[in-house]
Motif scaffolding. Structure first.
Motif, PDB file in Angstrom:
ATOM      1  N   ARG A 342       2.417  -0.545   2.687  1.00  0.00           N
ATOM      2  CA  ARG A 342       2.329  -1.905   2.159  1.00  0.00           C
ATOM      3  C   ARG A 342       2.009  -2.928   3.238  1.00  0.00           C
ATOM      4  O   ARG A 342       1.379  -3.961   2.964  1.00  0.00           O
ATOM      5  CB  ARG A 342       3.639  -2.278   1.466  1.00  0.00           C
ATOM      6  CG  ARG A 342       3.914  -1.425   0.226  1.00  0.00           C
ATOM      7  CD  ARG A 342       5.033  -2.022  -0.619  1.00  0.00           C
ATOM      8  NE  ARG A 342       5.242  -1.218  -1.824  1.00  0.00           N
ATOM      9  CZ  ARG A 342       4.485  -1.269  -2.910  1.00  0.00           C
ATOM     10  NH1 ARG A 342       3.449  -2.103  -2.939  1.00  0.00           N
ATOM     11  NH2 ARG A 342       4.741  -0.505  -3.950  1.00  0.00           N
ATOM     12  N   SER A 343       2.437  -2.669   4.473  1.00  0.00           N
ATOM     13  CA  SER A 343       2.163  -3.638   5.541  1.00  0.00           C
ATOM     14  C   SER A 343       2.211  -2.952   6.898  1.00  0.00           C
ATOM     15  O   SER A 343       2.831  -1.902   7.069  1.00  0.00           O
ATOM     16  CB  SER A 343       3.178  -4.789   5.511  1.00  0.00           C
ATOM     17  OG  SER A 343       4.481  -4.312   5.817  1.00  0.00           O
ATOM     18  N   THR A 356       1.087  -9.746  11.014  1.00  0.00           N
ATOM     19  CA  THR A 356       1.446  -8.763  10.007  1.00  0.00           C
ATOM     20  C   THR A 356       0.363  -8.771   8.955  1.00  0.00           C
ATOM     21  O   THR A 356      -0.018  -9.837   8.466  1.00  0.00           O
ATOM     22  CB  THR A 356       2.803  -9.083   9.360  1.00  0.00           C
ATOM     23  OG1 THR A 356       3.827  -9.057  10.365  1.00  0.00           O
ATOM     24  CG2 THR A 356       3.146  -8.061   8.282  1.00  0.00           C
ATOM     25  N   VAL A 357      -0.165  -7.595   8.635  1.00  0.00           N
ATOM     26  CA  VAL A 357      -1.261  -7.514   7.667  1.00  0.00           C
ATOM     27  C   VAL A 357      -0.858  -6.620   6.507  1.00  0.00           C
ATOM     28  O   VAL A 357       0.000  -5.742   6.643  1.00  0.00           O
ATOM     29  CB  VAL A 357      -2.558  -6.969   8.317  1.00  0.00           C
ATOM     30  CG1 VAL A 357      -2.988  -7.848   9.476  1.00  0.00           C
ATOM     31  CG2 VAL A 357      -2.375  -5.528   8.777  1.00  0.00           C
ATOM     32  N   ALA A 358      -1.477  -6.871   5.364  1.00  0.00           N
ATOM     33  CA  ALA A 358      -1.227  -6.030   4.196  1.00  0.00           C
ATOM     34  C   ALA A 358      -1.931  -4.701   4.359  1.00  0.00           C
ATOM     35  O   ALA A 358      -3.082  -4.635   4.810  1.00  0.00           O
ATOM     36  CB  ALA A 358      -1.718  -6.736   2.939  1.00  0.00           C
ATOM     37  N   GLY A 361      -1.361  -0.213   0.278  1.00  0.00           N
ATOM     38  CA  GLY A 361      -0.385  -0.213  -0.800  1.00  0.00           C
ATOM     39  C   GLY A 361      -0.330   1.063  -1.612  1.00  0.00           C
ATOM     40  O   GLY A 361       0.185   1.062  -2.737  1.00  0.00           O
ATOM     41  N   ASP A 364       4.734   3.427  -0.558  1.00  0.00           N
ATOM     42  CA  ASP A 364       5.757   2.391  -0.452  1.00  0.00           C
ATOM     43  C   ASP A 364       6.483   2.538   0.886  1.00  0.00           C
ATOM     44  O   ASP A 364       7.633   2.997   0.952  1.00  0.00           O
ATOM     45  CB  ASP A 364       6.727   2.503  -1.629  1.00  0.00           C
ATOM     46  CG  ASP A 364       7.634   1.283  -1.751  1.00  0.00           C
ATOM     47  OD1 ASP A 364       7.466   0.338  -0.941  1.00  0.00           O
ATOM     48  OD2 ASP A 364       8.498   1.272  -2.646  1.00  0.00           O
ATOM     49  N   GLU A 366       6.457   0.692   5.155  1.00  0.00           N
ATOM     50  CA  GLU A 366       6.037  -0.389   6.043  1.00  0.00           C
ATOM     51  C   GLU A 366       6.079   0.128   7.479  1.00  0.00           C
ATOM     52  O   GLU A 366       6.956   0.927   7.832  1.00  0.00           O
ATOM     53  CB  GLU A 366       6.966  -1.598   5.898  1.00  0.00           C
ATOM     54  CG  GLU A 366       6.951  -2.221   4.509  1.00  0.00           C
ATOM     55  CD  GLU A 366       7.941  -3.360   4.385  1.00  0.00           C
ATOM     56  OE1 GLU A 366       8.819  -3.486   5.267  1.00  0.00           O
ATOM     57  OE2 GLU A 366       7.835  -4.140   3.410  1.00  0.00           O
TER      58      GLU A 366
END
Length: 489
Positions: A342-343, A356-358, A361, A364, A366
């Motif tokens: 997700r990030s 911080t970037v997306a 997705g 689930d 990070e």
């Protein structure tokens, strides 16, 4: 007794220096000699983890294997891992010491030469023969001041040089003669012969060419080496080598691999590419991910955030979403695993600006990039099916999140690795070298509906090294090379 030494330099990058050193290492090791490969300075994002927890260029790991010795950080004391067009991470004797832009790196060279010479001396003390590989081109006169990779090293250690040119790319006569014309006379005197590599056709048609080069340079010819197609089965050091592989075979399942600018550890693909039952399709920028792919494999990356942005600019994120909607599978390796989450956070500015970037997705999880690099040899087995593997971790960052409760693998030390989506079709792992394990690779092929084979990948690599060594032995003057290696500085 001082170890004999021979340095293989090239007229340019990707002329076959790495493989010539590997082939000679196997040839001389088969004669009972203690051979040690050495490359003072390498630039590659294709790296290997040594037993003592350091990293070196993948080519030097292959050369060590050819010489029947364990890879050591001293075989490649300076490794540059490009992070941008003008900057690279600097690894010294296996450890990251910082990041330098190209111009800044010139100021680093004097102190790096100390590490280079210390590593060389350490290996030479245990060797009968040192086989040294140069970097890039011997004729880069603009970089000659303070050089540690080519003639600077040769002159500092008194190591005689043999120059390799690649006839397959064209212009080999001009590149060899041109090298003699532009380099310093004292550097030219270090060159004791030349090799023309990757010849195709009737060798008698190039006899005059060999004589012309010898006449214009004063360097004796050591041999004309015919093209050896099976060399493509060995791990490539440069992305150029990766793109020269065989094309896809019709009627077999397709594995799509988007090729991003900072792709790293792409030798993860080699065992799959050696299988006839699956087609590994390297997707170049500007091309869509193929709709018929059964698996999209996101490879490792030296700069995960930048490569993720590049992936989006190509529209591959949209293609990937469509692939997943159609029921396709996705595997993310290392940086590719981080992209699937997700990030991705870079609070220390390791890859560039603090940001911080997306992510994509699809898992689930990070990831937070951290300064400490994980460099570890690992063994273990997959949670699903218990299929074994023997590989390594090489990454910055920690990945957490709900999907890690469904890990991909359990390691021999009890840790778990990776994450899996609830439906099992999206997998991420930090393990490199996954497909080199025959049982692991066959399990993936079977899961993709691909025909499995009895390919033993490690045995294949050993066989190719043996046959390439014999190939060099048939076409090079090995006695002359041995004599050259014994010349005093």
């Amino acid at each position: 007794m001082r170890a004999r030494a021979l340095m293989i330099q090239g007229t340019g990058s990707d002329v076959g220096k790495s493989l010539v050193v590997a082939g000679l290492a196997r040839l001389f090791a088969r004669r009972g000699l203690k051979v040690r490969p050495f490359k003072p300075q390498n630039m590659s994002n294709n790296a290997a983890v040594t037993a003592d927890g350091g990293e070196i260029g993948r080519a030097q790991a292959l050369q060590a294997r050819a010489a029947f010795v364990a890879p050591s950080v001293h075989m490649n004391p300076v490794l540059l891992k490009p992070q941008s067009e003008i900057g690279a991470q600097v690894i010294v004797q296996g450890r990251r010491v910082g990041t330098a832009k190209a111009r800044e790196f010139q100021d680093w060279k004097p102190r790096l030469m100390e590490a280079v010479l210390a590593s060389y001396s350490r290996l030479a003390d245990e060797a009968d023969l040192m086989l040294v590989e140069g970097a890039g081109s011997a004729s880069e006169v603009n970089l000659r001041a303070g050089d540690i990779a080519n003639m600077g090293f040769a002159r500092a250690t008194g190591t005689p040089v043999v120059l390799v040119g690649d006839i397959d790319r064209g212009g080999v006569i001009a590149s060899l003669v041109g090298t003699r014309a532009v380099i310093d006379p004292a550097d030219a005197a270090m060159i004791r012969g030349f090799i023309v590599n990757r010849f195709r056709g009737d060798p008698t048609l190039f006899a005059d060419g060999m004589a012309f080069v010898a006449d214009r340079t004063g360097w004796p010819p050591i041999g004309l080496v015919p093209h050896f197609a099976e060399a493509g089965l060995l791990p490539a050091e440069d992305i150029m080598g990766l793109r020269q592989g065989p094309g896809a075979t019709a009627g077999v399942p397709v594995v799509a691999v988007p090729v991003m600018p900072r792709i790293a550890n792409f030798d993860d693909l080699d065992p799959l590419r050696a299988e006839a039952g699956v087609a590994v399709r390297l997707v170049e920028p500007g091309s869509p991910l193929p709709a018929e792919a059964v698996l999209v494999l996101l490879p490792g990356s030296k700069t995960t955030i930048d490569d993720l942005a590049f992936l989006r600019r190509q529209g591959w994120d949209i293609d990937l979403a469509g692939h997943v909607r159609r029921g396709g599978r996705v595997l993310g390796l290392c940086g590719g695993y981080q992209m699937l989450g997700r990030s991705i956070a870079d609070p220390h500015g390791i890859e560039g600006p603090v940001q911080t970037v997306a992510g994509l997705g699809l898992l689930d999880v990070e990831t937070v990039l951290t300064p400490d690099k994980n460099l570890t040899r690992v063994t273990g087995a997959t949670i699903a099916g218990g299929h074994p593997f023997d590989g390594y971790e090489m990454h910055l960052g920690v990945t957490t999140g709900p999907d890690t409760a469904r890990p991909f693998a359990r390691l021999a030390d009890g840790r778990t690795d990776g994450a899996t989506s609830a439906d099992g079709r999206i997998v991420g792992t930090y393990v490199h070298g996954l497909f080199a394990g025959d049982r692991q690779r066959r399990a993936w092929l079977g899961g993709l509906g691909a025909a499995t084979s009895d390919l033993a990948y490690d045995a294949l690599v050993e066989d190719v090294l043996d046959r390439f060594a014999a190939h060099l032995g048939s076409h090079l003057d090995i006695d002359r090379l041995w004599a050259i290696a014994g010349e005093k500085p």
